[in-house]
Design a protein around this motif. Structure first.
Motif, mmCIF file in Angstrom:
data_model
loop_
_atom_site.group_PDB
_atom_site.id
_atom_site.type_symbol
_atom_site.label_atom_id
_atom_site.label_comp_id
_atom_site.label_asym_id
_atom_site.label_seq_id
_atom_site.Cartn_x
_atom_site.Cartn_y
_atom_site.Cartn_z
ATOM 1 N N LEU A 59 -5.619 9.275 -8.537
ATOM 2 C CA LEU A 59 -6.209 10.488 -9.075
ATOM 3 C C LEU A 59 -5.564 11.727 -8.483
ATOM 4 O O LEU A 59 -5.403 12.741 -9.159
ATOM 5 N N SER A 60 -5.226 11.652 -7.208
ATOM 6 C CA SER A 60 -4.590 12.779 -6.532
ATOM 7 C C SER A 60 -3.614 12.221 -5.511
ATOM 8 O O SER A 60 -4.028 11.817 -4.425
ATOM 9 N N PRO A 61 -2.313 12.162 -5.831
ATOM 10 C CA PRO A 61 -1.339 11.537 -4.953
ATOM 11 C C PRO A 61 -1.327 12.098 -3.541
ATOM 12 O O PRO A 61 -0.879 11.437 -2.618
ATOM 13 N N SER A 62 -1.803 13.298 -3.360
ATOM 14 C CA SER A 62 -1.759 13.898 -2.031
ATOM 15 C C SER A 62 -3.000 13.590 -1.214
ATOM 16 O O SER A 62 -3.115 14.002 -0.073
ATOM 17 N N ALA A 63 -3.982 12.918 -1.818
ATOM 18 C CA ALA A 63 -5.219 12.635 -1.100
ATOM 19 C C ALA A 63 -5.580 11.168 -1.316
ATOM 20 O O ALA A 63 -5.257 10.585 -2.341
ATOM 21 N N PRO A 64 -6.258 10.526 -0.375
ATOM 22 C CA PRO A 64 -6.676 11.078 0.905
ATOM 23 C C PRO A 64 -5.517 11.189 1.880
ATOM 24 O O PRO A 64 -4.540 10.477 1.757
ATOM 25 N N GLN B 164 0.831 -1.197 0.000
ATOM 26 C CA GLN B 164 0.000 0.000 0.000
ATOM 27 C C GLN B 164 0.869 1.252 0.000
ATOM 28 O O GLN B 164 0.647 2.186 -0.779
ATOM 29 N N GLN B 165 1.878 1.274 0.869
ATOM 30 C CA GLN B 165 2.765 2.436 0.928
ATOM 31 C C GLN B 165 3.578 2.559 -0.344
ATOM 32 O O GLN B 165 3.786 3.670 -0.858
ATOM 33 N N MET C 46 4.467 5.415 -5.482
ATOM 34 C CA MET C 46 4.538 5.302 -6.938
ATOM 35 C C MET C 46 3.611 6.306 -7.612
ATOM 36 O O MET C 46 3.895 6.772 -8.725
ATOM 37 N N CYS C 47 2.490 6.627 -6.965
ATOM 38 C CA CYS C 47 1.558 7.587 -7.555
ATOM 39 C C CYS C 47 2.211 8.957 -7.733
ATOM 40 O O CYS C 47 1.808 9.729 -8.630
ATOM 41 N N GLY C 48 3.206 9.276 -6.927
ATOM 42 C CA GLY C 48 3.881 10.562 -7.063
ATOM 43 C C GLY C 48 5.200 10.473 -7.781
ATOM 44 O O GLY C 48 5.717 11.486 -8.264
#
Length: 792
Positions: free
Chosen positions: A639-644, A593-594, A599-601
């Motif tokens: 969709l938004s690496p900083s959220a949730p 998960q981490q 990876m999303c960012g």
């Protein structure tokens, strides 16, 4: 006084609860053992004792304590040694908390400096390796490899042992060569040879008569064998009986049989005065009826040159200092010490109008000698005496030589108390006066229990229980929660219900459909009583046989074969807990998960999505709603690496709490010391806030925050955010020493990512035993800074 607590400590401001119990409403003195060691097993000295009354026995009673006496060790030299060892433990604990705090704040250089100077080992080396892989380097492959190494080093064993147990039942259908099995019965006796995997069964009651057939079941071959169709016809063998007990001696291979309720006894027990007296069988089938109730004692050989033969050890154990003729008692054998222990049971003496119980006896096998340890009903009741009873459970803890005795029936009452009897000191300690009140089973009669000393667990299979109903007390089968586990790792121990296995173990069929789950692991025995249970500790397997599965609201006709249904089924049960593979899966799920969040960012959305669909999904238990929900929520990061936003870390500072300022006149109540609450028709979406003045004796509640009245910063206040942003020199050294080729090109570890990784690391420690990891809790929570009025 009824309920009360006791606190002890070295100072009046440093006291810990060591006892929470109740007093009986009588004049009998009661003695309680006070805990003298902490959760780590370290003894602590005591200077102050505080007794806190909680409740009285009635609303019209005032709480009162008439007399209290204390006993303990007062030897100064011994107490000083205990104090020094406790101080050493305390210093070590404080230092370990400091080390945890430093590492949470990214202060790795002072962290390692303290370890080097003090010589302390704050955690297992593999835990340190896991921290470096997860938090400092984000080396997810190495982190997963470390989990496997931790499993091989047994670091997960404590967690696995503490998880919810599930019963996996399997019915055994083996027969003998003729296709026969022991007939349906209850009140029979069983014992087990765990080395050869053999179960011995003798006697019982089939609803019409007592039985005297003798069987053996081979677990390995799944076969029954009839040893004797009728022991009454054999030399020196016991006659037909029920409610007797058998024990197996693993050292010699001998079986010992004691007690009975024969046909005439059972009828007399329910008040049939016209029933003839029972026979006292001395191995001669031609023996005549006698009015003497003799307690015969037998031994059967399963090994050696006498294999298959019976020994008639005693015509009447009572005449040799042993128990009288009894039934529904309990008997255990200490093979190492070659001593048998017998406790309780109803006495058969023809005087059925008066219920009598037997006490606690021991039998020295080598000396062939009985000894009375505790009488059944002493004229003066002592706190170290166990109230006698019948239909109870008793097991032997061989490592500590402790007998655990609990439940059963005394007079018309079903009991739910539990005692630990110390064989060495001949003293008993009441562990529970009512284990139902602390999450245990209901009071029960003819329940069965076995023990696993290596796991420090008892397994209890309930029998009859009594429930309060509108028309009185009803005796029923324990159908809703029939099976329980008692763990005695720490006094007084904990009770856990053994649940039926709802799903196959993960890894067998974790991704199966719900329909398949509903069809698997549903086979289990009916609730019953007067059954028998044996246990093989070498294979950690329980075996259950027979008993009564049908009972009316009362048991008035317990000996009427038309009122009850007895069964002949044999079951095997093993306990299923989450294994090491399941622990690794859960831990890997948290790591991935981490990894996905980062990876999303750091990578393209396609790469991150592929990782989510393949690598993360592979370690999700899709039958678990909570895990599935978490898995689906990960899409938000794509969709938004900083959220949730991740959940707040335990080490994040708590927002300052705005409280009322105390009046300068604390003992008076005037207009200036009252708070005002003003309610108007303002927009209710505005959060109500509190503002107060530090320069006035008055304070005012408003719905606006006075920004000009913010508390000033204390000089030298630590900027935690700036501290977490700064890279410690040790981090670069660790990257270089790991051999990472791109160590110099690695992205900077931001404060936010450091906190996220640290949260993941600390969540993984849930699976690790206490002694192998950093201490639980945070230093900032332990140190109380919210003191007022000059208190420190």
């Amino acid at each position: 006084m009824k309920d009360f607590k006791i606190y002890v400590g070295l100072g009046e401001d440093r006291m810990n609860e060591v006892l929470h119990t109740s007093l009986k409403n009588d004049t009998t003195p009661e003695t309680f053992d006070i805990k003298y060691f902490n959760n780590a097993g370290i003894r602590f000295p005591t200077r102050y004792v505080k007794i806190v009354p909680i409740s009285a026995h009635g609303q019209s009673f005032h709480t009162s304590i008439w007399h209290v006496s204390l006993t303990g060790i007062t030897d100064e030299a011994y107490v000083e040694r205990v104090r020094l060892k406790y101080d050493e433990f305390q210093e070590t604990t404080v230092l370990r908390h400091v080390l945890k705090y430093l590492r949470q704040r990214r202060l790795l250089t002072p962290y390692e400096s303290i370890i080097s100077r003090s010589g302390i080992q704050p955690e297992h080396p593999l835990i340190t390796k896991l921290y470096e892989s997860v938090v400092l380097r984000g080396d997810w492959k190495q982190a997963e490899d470390t989990l496997s190494l931790m499993s091989k080093t047994n670091l997960f064993d404590s967690y696995i042992h503490g998880t919810q147990p599930y019963a996996v039942w399997r019915r055994l259908y083996g027969t003998n060569a003729d296709g026969d099995v022991p007939s349906p019965r209850g009140g029979h006796a069983m014992c087990m040879d765990p080395i050869n995997d053999m179960i011995y069964l003798f006697g019982g009651w089939d609803g019409k008569k007592s039985l005297d057939d003798f069987w053996v079941y081979s677990v390995r071959e799944d076969k029954w064998q009839i040893l004797s169709h009728g022991t009454s016809e054999e030399k020196n063998a016991p006659g037909a009986r029920s409610c007797h007990k058998m024990v197996f001696d693993t050292k010699t291979g001998n079986i010992y049989v004691l007690g009975r309720l024969s046909d005439s006894d059972s009828a007399s027990a329910i008040g049939d005065p016209g029933t003839p007296m029972p026979q006292a069988n001395n191995g001669d089938s031609s023996s005549t009826p006698t009015r003497v109730c003799c307690s015969e004692f037998y031994r059967y050989h399963t090994r050696g040159i006498d294999s298959g033969k019976w020994d008639f050890l005693s015509f009447d154990t009572a005449s040799q200092g042993g128990p009288p003729l009894i039934f529904d008692h309990q008997m255990v054998l200490d093979s190492e010490a070659q001593i048998i222990y017998v406790f309780g049971g109803r006495v058969v003496d023809r005087e059925w109008d008066t219920v009598k119980y037997s006490g606690l006896y021991s039998y020295n096998i080598r000396l062939s000698k009985w000894k009375l340890l505790q009488i059944a009903d002493p004229p003066v009741v002592s706190p170290s005496m166990i109230p006698s009873r019948s239909g109870h459970s008793m097991v032997l803890e061989p490592l500590t030589r402790t007998l655990y005795i609990f439940a059963g029936q005394r007079d018309d009452r079903y009991l739910c108390d539990m005692f630990a009897y110390d064989i060495a000191t001949n003293t008993a300690t009441e562990l529970f006066s009512n284990f139902s009140a602390v999450g245990g089973p209901n009071s029960s009669f003819t329940q069965r229990a076995v023990i696993d000393p290596s796991l420090r667990e008892l397994y209890v299979f309930c029998g009859l229980t009594r429930n309060q109903q509108a028309d009185g007390v009803a005796t029923t089968l324990a159908a809703e929660a029939p099976n329980w586990m008692y763990s005695y790792d720490s006094a007084p121990g904990t009770w856990t219900q053994i649940l039926s296995q709802p799903l196959p173990p993960h890894g067998m069929s974790s991704n199966s459909s719900d329909d398949m789950h509903s069809e698997m692991y549903i086979e289990q025995p009916q609730p019953r009583y007067a059954h028998q249970v044996v246990y093989n500790p070498l294979k950690r397997t329980v075996f259950l046989h027979g008993g009564n599965v049908g009972v009316k609201d009362t048991i008035e006709h317990a000996w009427d074969g038309h009122q009850e249904e007895r069964v002949d089924d044999l079951w095997q049960m093993t306990l299923f807990r989450a294994g090491a593979e399941e622990v690794i899966r859960r831990a890997t799920y948290q790591l991935r998960q981490q990894q996905f969040r980062e990876m999303c960012g750091d990578t393209t959305p396609i790469e991150a999505l592929n990782f989510l669909q393949n690598d993360v999904s592979a370690v999700v238990d899709h039958t678990n709603a909570k895990e599935t929900g978490t898995f689906r929520s990960l899409l938000a990061y794509l969709l938004s690496p900083s959220a949730p936003t991740p959940s707040p870390s335990p080490m994040e500072s708590t927002p300052p709490l705005h409280t009322r300022v105390k009046s300068s006149k604390p003992h008076t109540v005037d207009e200036g010391s009252k708070s005002e609450v003003k309610i108007d028709n303002e927009d209710k979406s505005t959060p109500r806030k509190h503002s107060c003045s530090l320069e006035s004796d008055q304070d005012t509640w408003t719905n606006k925050l006075d920004e000009d009245n913010e508390p000033p910063e204390m000089p030298g206040t630590l900027n935690v955010q700036a501290l977490l942003e700064a890279e410690d020199p040790r981090e670069k050294e660790l990257s270089i020493s790991s051999g990472a080729a791109d160590a110099g090109k690695a992205a900077k570890l931001t404060a936010g990512r450091f906190k996220q990784r640290n949260e993941v690391f600390e969540s993984l420690l849930e699976f690790v035993a206490e002694g192998a990891k950093q201490p639980s809790g945070n230093l900032s929570d332990i140190i109380c800074v919210d003191k007022f009025d000059g208190q420190m």
